[in-house]
Write an enzyme that holds these catalytic residues in place. Structure first.
Site, short mmCIF file in Angstrom:
data_model
loop_
_atom_site.label_atom_id
_atom_site.label_comp_id
_atom_site.label_asym_id
_atom_site.label_seq_id
_atom_site.Cartn_x
_atom_site.Cartn_y
_atom_site.Cartn_z
N HIS A 195 0.83 -1.21 0.00
CA HIS A 195 0.00 0.00 0.00
C HIS A 195 0.86 1.26 0.00
CE1 HIS A 195 1.03 0.78 4.21
NE2 HIS A 195 0.88 -0.52 4.40
N GLU A 271 -2.16 -7.18 7.73
CA GLU A 271 -0.84 -7.09 8.34
C GLU A 271 -0.83 -7.77 9.71
OE1 GLU A 271 2.22 -7.23 8.45
OE2 GLU A 271 2.83 -5.28 7.63
#
Length: 391
Positions: A195, A271
């Site tokens: 990202h 994550e």
């Protein structure tokens, strides 16, 4: 007189095609002693491919013990036995290179093939299932009987693979992918996009799935647009899958708008949960929790302070998502928009690298990495941390 070995081999697929693995055992033909066990999880494959892989691994294990030995192969796969015996033609293109590889291991005249009923092939069947179970956990199957026939020191019959083991094919029994390899068709290719930046990124703060779920910064939104333009120019992305966290969904949406695609969310791509370290810099975590941080750096089984997620747990989660996505997107090129730890984990599993390799890779915000997954379970890392589109 040359030694004689018995090789019993098997393979299975939970889905056909689906998550697959093989197992093989080498015995002394005179004494019946188990001399070697081999097994591997091979990713998404058919039953027949897994069975041939088991045969190849068993023959290689026998050849490693004694290249001059004669081999009696016993399998409950009528297809493999009849094809290797030359009584049936090999019509399927996926089977031909595997059969050729098996024939090249043991010279002609030294191998004989015998069909046996399934109940007489329980040892190899158990090994194949152990390998598939280990792969489902994101682990690598560990042998209990090393070459030579002695039970591994300290390993009981029910010993489980270590959490730090890798869910990737071993060199034994697995053909190399790349130059000179068989044509295994179009792989499932994962283009891995980290990202764009958030306000926490330039400060190098722990930012996992247990924190504030920050949005992209202005810099991060610009990065997302730049990578969207670059991917549109390449014209290869067919599907987009993203972590559920906001920074990934925003990055994925920017690409999806440019490419005219929908975004599918995959929970397993989130994550790591960094527990009490969320929002802290490494120096701050070291100052507040020095012992916990040192233990975390020393072992993938240790979770961050406050009930976070260990890297071993993340590996199992990411490996399970990997297998699901490979099965769903066979032969397609898919953009996975995710985070540092999932991307590094996919790379290290593909390479068969040790857990400490997680600390030896650099992944910039909005960088691209690519891994291709083939029908035989092998993987090929094609790209790592490309950032040219940001310059």
């Amino acid at each position: 007189m040359a030694r004689r070995f018995i090789v019993e081999a098997d393979g299975g697929s939970r889905g056909n095609p689906g998550p697959a693995g093989y197992g093989a055992v080498v015995r002394d033909a005179e004494t019946g002693e188990t001399l070697a066990e081999v097994a591997e999880y091979i990713g998404t494959a058919t039953n027949n491919v897994a069975e041939y892989k088991g045969l190849i691994a068993g023959l290689r294990a026998a050849y490693a013990l004694d290249p001059e030995a004669g081999v009696q192969v016993r399998m409950d796969s009528k297809l493999v036995i009849e094809q290797m015996s030359g009584r049936w033609k090999i019509k399927h293109p996926d089977m031909r290179p595997l059969a050729a590889e098996a024939k090249a291991i043991v010279p002609p005249g030294r191998a004989a093939y015998e069909w046996i009923p399934r109940e007489r092939n329980k040892h190899a069947d158990r090994l194949a299932n152990e390998a598939m179970d280990a792969g489902k956990r994101g682990e690598r199957w560990q042998p209990k009987v090393p070459p030579g026939g002695t039970l591994a020191a300290g390993a009981p019959e029910s010993a489980a693979p270590a959490d730090d083991a890798l869910a990737a094919p071993a060199a034994t029994g697995a053909p190399a992918v790349g130059w000179g390899s068989a044509d295994l068709g179009t792989p499932a290719t994962f283009v891995l996009l980290r990202h764009g930046e958030t306000p926490l990124t330039p400060e190098k703060r722990f930012s996992g799935s247990g924190g504030s779920d920050p949005e992209l910064s202005d810099v991060g939104r610009h990065q997302a647009e730049r990578v969207a333009v670059a991917l549109a120019a390449r014209g290869t992305i067919q599907d987009i899958v993203a972590s559920p966290l906001r920074r990934c969904r925003e990055t994925a949406d920017a690409v999806a708008r440019r490419l005219g695609l929908e975004v599918r969310v995959e929970e397993g791509l989130r994550e790591t949960d960094f527990g009490a370290w969320e929002g802290l810099t490494f120096a701050e975590a070291k100052e507040r929790y020095p012992d916990d941080l040192a233990a975390w750096l020393a072992s993938t089984k240790v979770a961050p302070t406050g009930g976070g997620e260990s890297f071993a747990a993340v590996t199992r989660r990411v490996a399970a998502s990997r297998d699901k996505l490979i099965a769903r997107y066979t032969g397609r090129t898919v953009l996975l928009v995710t985070h540092v730890t999932p991307i590094k984990t996919l790379v290290r599993l593909a390479l068969g690298a040790p857990p400490e390799s997680l600390f030896r890779m650099e992944l910039s915000a909005a960088s691209l990495t690519a891994v291709a997954y083939y029908a035989d379970g092998n993987a090929s890392v094609r790209l790592l941390n490309e950032t040219a589109h940001l310059r």
